[in-house]
Design an enzyme around this catalytic site. Structure first.
Site, short mmCIF file in Angstrom:
data_model
loop_
_atom_site.label_atom_id
_atom_site.label_comp_id
_atom_site.label_asym_id
_atom_site.label_seq_id
_atom_site.Cartn_x
_atom_site.Cartn_y
_atom_site.Cartn_z
N CYS A 200 0.86 -1.19 0.00
CA CYS A 200 0.00 0.00 0.00
C CYS A 200 0.90 1.24 0.00
CB CYS A 200 -0.89 0.04 1.25
SG CYS A 200 -1.84 -1.46 1.56
N HIS A 204 1.02 4.96 -1.86
CA HIS A 204 0.43 6.03 -1.05
C HIS A 204 1.37 6.65 -0.02
CE1 HIS A 204 -3.31 5.19 -3.06
NE2 HIS A 204 -3.17 3.91 -2.78
N ARG A 243 -12.27 -0.48 -1.95
CA ARG A 243 -10.96 0.14 -2.19
C ARG A 243 -9.83 -0.85 -1.89
NH1 ARG A 243 -8.60 3.39 -5.43
NH2 ARG A 243 -7.92 1.28 -5.75
N CYS A 247 -7.45 -2.54 -4.81
CA CYS A 247 -6.00 -2.25 -4.73
C CYS A 247 -5.21 -3.55 -4.85
CB CYS A 247 -5.63 -1.56 -3.42
SG CYS A 247 -5.81 0.22 -3.47
#
Lengths: 286, 103
Positions: A200, A204, A243, A247
């Protein structure tokens, strides 16, 4: 040949581990959520010194001027409005047994989004808002909704809407299981997975504001404050579950089931490190 | 000299040809597929299966259904290699994730 390419790309991606750009020293094993949240927020505010802390909840729109202008125009007639209306209607309509969602939540479910997820000491697990909504339904003899869109998105959109502006206030009680859940969520966030070997954090933390294909990546700080979201790419609303699972698929990993422990813990971690930032959901994203 | 070398090479090539060109059998496919499935199952226990592994397994099955066992074996081996890489990834990430952490 095809398998050789697959293997080569996987090996190359795994080799990239050695060249990771973010922090170099290995973290201590003892979790310290307060220090984590402080460091997390410091990292992003230093990376984007022009942004106010509360601006991070606007995701890619805070990273790019053109997108910000588009967003302001979009907010005149927000695409999530129908979902909020649907959620409001669903929320006020009693179940067959005469009870309603309001009976399952503190303050009758109004203005409480900022307190989810929470750690339930009795169960020893993280309880997300989506999970609590479905449990409420099942406890009242109603079937559970899909976790990823439509009705669930509408309900969470309405609950987020009534909580707008309230700062995330996620608590980690004095319970080793809560700390373990937090740490598991943190581990999931930073663990590389899928054939693309992304975590992740790869998108991000390392690359917010950068483009991945046509999209501008959102910062992890405040990323859940805007949920659920209307995404143009989805042509509809999506929840936090949607989400997380998408992802995972995008990096060629098989997603887990919505509301599996890993995703609940991930939501717990990501929400905790955004404590203090206002709820802005529902949101709209490209 | 040149002629005898060429002849020898030809003989060796022809002699070796059957093993190189032999069509894969159903039994070979089943063995390759079982190995791939086992590796992918192990990746599953590590909560780290890859979508491309599932796609390669599906392609293997599709080829076998058509009787194309060469392709079915190739896809099975591809699936096994992908699954093993995902296992390596999950195992190495047990500690490696810490290097990415914001502190």
């Amino acid at each position: 040949m095809r398998s050789a390419i697959h293997l080569a790309s996987a090996a190359l991606a795994l080799a990239a581990l050695s060249f990771s750009a973010v922090p170099t020293a290995v973290a201590a094993d003892t979790p310290d959520p307060v220090a984590d949240a402080k460091a997390f927020q410091k990292f992003f505010t230093e990376k984007f010194p022009k942004l106010k802390l509360e601006d991070f909840v606007n995701g890619p729109y805070s990273m790019n001027e053109d997108l910000h202008r588009q967003w302001e125009e979009k907010e005149q007639f927000p695409p999530y409005e129908f979902s909020v209306d649907m959620g409001k209607e669903m929320f006020s309509k009693p179940f067959k047994n005469g009870k309603s969602y309001a009976d399952c939540f503190p303050n009758q479910g109004i203005g409480i989004r900022q307190n989810y997820p929470y750690f339930d000491n009795k169960e020893g697990k993280v309880i997300t808002l989506e999970l609590a909504l479905n449990r409420c339904r099942e406890a009242n003899g109603e079937p559970a909704f899909s976790y990823v869109k439509d009705e669930m998105a509408a309900l969470t959109a309405y609950m987020a809407f009534t909580s707008r502006g309230k700062p995330f206030d996620i608590k980690i009680p004095d319970d080793p299981r809560a700390l373990e859940a937090y740490q598991n969520g943190k581990r999931y966030f930073y663990t590389r997975r899928g054939q693309l070997n992304f975590s992740c954090a790869t998108c991000h933390v390392q690359s917010p504001g950068e483009r991945i294909r046509a999209e501008v990546l959102a910062p992890a700080l405040g990323i859940l404050n805007a949920m659920p979201i209307y995404r143009s790419e989805w042509s509809g609303m999506g929840t936090i579950s949607r989400r997380f699972t998408t992802c995972n698929s995008q990096i060629r990993g098989v997603p887990l089931n919505p509301q599996d422990d890993e995703y609940r813990d991930l939501e717990y971690y990501l929400s905790y490190v955004s404590n203090g930032l206002p709820i802005s959901g529902p949101g709209a994203r490209p | 000299m040149r002629t005898s070398l060429l002849s020898l090479t030809s003989v060796l090539l022809i002699a070796g040809a059957p093993s190189v060109l032999a069509a894969g059998s159903e039994a070979d496919f089943k063995a390759a597929y079982a190995a791939a499935e086992a590796a992918n199952k192990e990746a599953g226990t590590l909560r780290n299966q890859w979508t491309v592994t599932a796609a390669a397994l599906a392609a293997a099955k599709k080829a076998a259904d058509k009787g194309d066992f060469d392709q079915a074996i190739a896809s099975s081996k591809e699936a096994e290699a992908l699954a093993k890489t995902s296992i390596f990834q999950a195992t190495s990430e047990k500690e490696a994730w810490k290097a990415l952490e914001i502190r």
